[in-house]
Design an enzyme around this catalytic site. Structure first.
Site, PDB file in Angstrom:
ATOM      1  N   SER A 191      19.858 -17.338  37.062  1.00  0.00           N
ATOM      2  CA  SER A 191      19.263 -16.083  37.546  1.00  0.00           C
ATOM      3  C   SER A 191      17.837 -16.282  38.036  1.00  0.00           C
ATOM      4  CB  SER A 191      19.279 -15.012  36.443  1.00  0.00           C
ATOM      5  OG  SER A 191      20.587 -14.828  35.981  1.00  0.00           O
ATOM      6  N   ARG A 192      17.562 -17.439  38.548  1.00  0.00           N
ATOM      7  CA  ARG A 192      16.269 -17.882  39.098  1.00  0.00           C
ATOM      8  C   ARG A 192      15.085 -17.746  38.141  1.00  0.00           C
ATOM      9  NH1 ARG A 192      12.414 -15.417  40.812  1.00  0.00           N
ATOM     10  NH2 ARG A 192      11.714 -16.816  42.422  1.00  0.00           N
ATOM     11  N   LEU A 193      15.388 -17.692  36.824  1.00  0.00           N
ATOM     12  CA  LEU A 193      14.297 -17.673  35.841  1.00  0.00           C
ATOM     13  C   LEU A 193      13.979 -19.115  35.428  1.00  0.00           C
ATOM     14  CD1 LEU A 193      14.859 -14.543  33.571  1.00  0.00           C
ATOM     15  CD2 LEU A 193      13.258 -14.899  35.459  1.00  0.00           C
TER      16      LEU A 193
END
Ligand SMILES: Cc1cc2nc3c(=O)[nH]c(=O)nc-3n(C[C@H](O)[C@H](O)[C@H](O)COP(=O)(O)O)c2cc1C
Length: 213
Positions: A191-193
């Protein structure tokens, strides 16, 4: 218009994570660990890095070079000092390095200052290279415009004839050690974290911080 729908290309990054507790005491030890893992996983040119320099008028430029050593003194590479990057580093030794280890969903970013290596180190490295590479280095004034491929082939043949035995280190050939000021370790997450942990050099030693992805 590209035939490939670039906007539809996406990867989920889920291989690994990077926690504050994973960090080594200094960025060179941390880099060593990741460099070994990159070599194990990638093999082909895992030590290739992008070097970015800045010209006197502020124009940046980037190119790949091979990392040939790393120690507390910094990151070592060899090149032609009369090349575009060599001329730019002579005017402004601040530069950035980037290791793009896509297969491991990792990148390492380095900001630092480049210093020319002592001649003895350059000579030792040059003499370890295959003869063909030595002749190629002697035949090529890196980054200058040439009339065509034939000019390069003729310069190579000329160097071959001139140096039947050992090839002397060309005056233009040299190397740099980039002393790191900032080193970021980036690990892709879901989740692009992504994890971004940064070492910064201070008067009291290295401090680390986490940046938002
Ligand atoms: C994988 C890879 C490794 C390279 N390694 C080096 C290197 O170690 N030293 C070097 O001078 N050029 C190397 N090159 C060529 C440079 O990318 C570049 O073409 C050359 O150094 C001239 O750059 P400049 O005109 O910006 O100075 C490499 C290129 C690639 C693709």
């Amino acid at each position: 218009m590209s035939e490939l729908d670039l906007s539809a290309l996406r990867e989920e990054y889920a291989r690994d994570g990077l926690d504050e507790t994973d960090l080594a005491a200094d960025p060179v030890a941390m880099f060593d660990r990741w460099m070994s893992e990159a070599h194990e996983a990638i093999r082909h040119d895992a030590n290739a890095m992008v070097v970015s320099t800045v010209a006197a008028d502020g124009t940046p430029s980037s190119r790949m070079v091979l990392l040939k050593g790393v120690s507390d003194a910094g990151f070592v590479f060899f090149t032609n000092t009369g090349s575009r990057k060599g001329v730019e580093l002579a005017g402004n030794p601040r530069c950035a390095l980037l290791f793009p280890w896509h297969l491991l969903e990792r990148q390492v970013r380095v900001e630092g200052v480049a210093t020319p290596l002592p001649r003895a180190e350059v000579e030792a490295y040059f003499s370890s290279r295959p003869r063909g590479s030595q002749l190629g280095a002697a035949a090529s004034h890196q980054s200058r415009v040439v009339a065509g491929r034939a000019e390069l082939d003729a310069a190579y043949a000329d160097a071959e004839a001139r140096y039947p035995d050992a090839v002397p280190v060309p005056d233009e050939w040299g190397g740099y050690v980039v002393r790191p000021e900032v080193v970021e370790f980036w690990q892709g997450r879901t989740s692009r974290l992504h994890d971004r942990l940064v070492y910064r050099r201070t008067a009291d030693g290295w401090v680390t911080e986490r940046l938002a992805p």
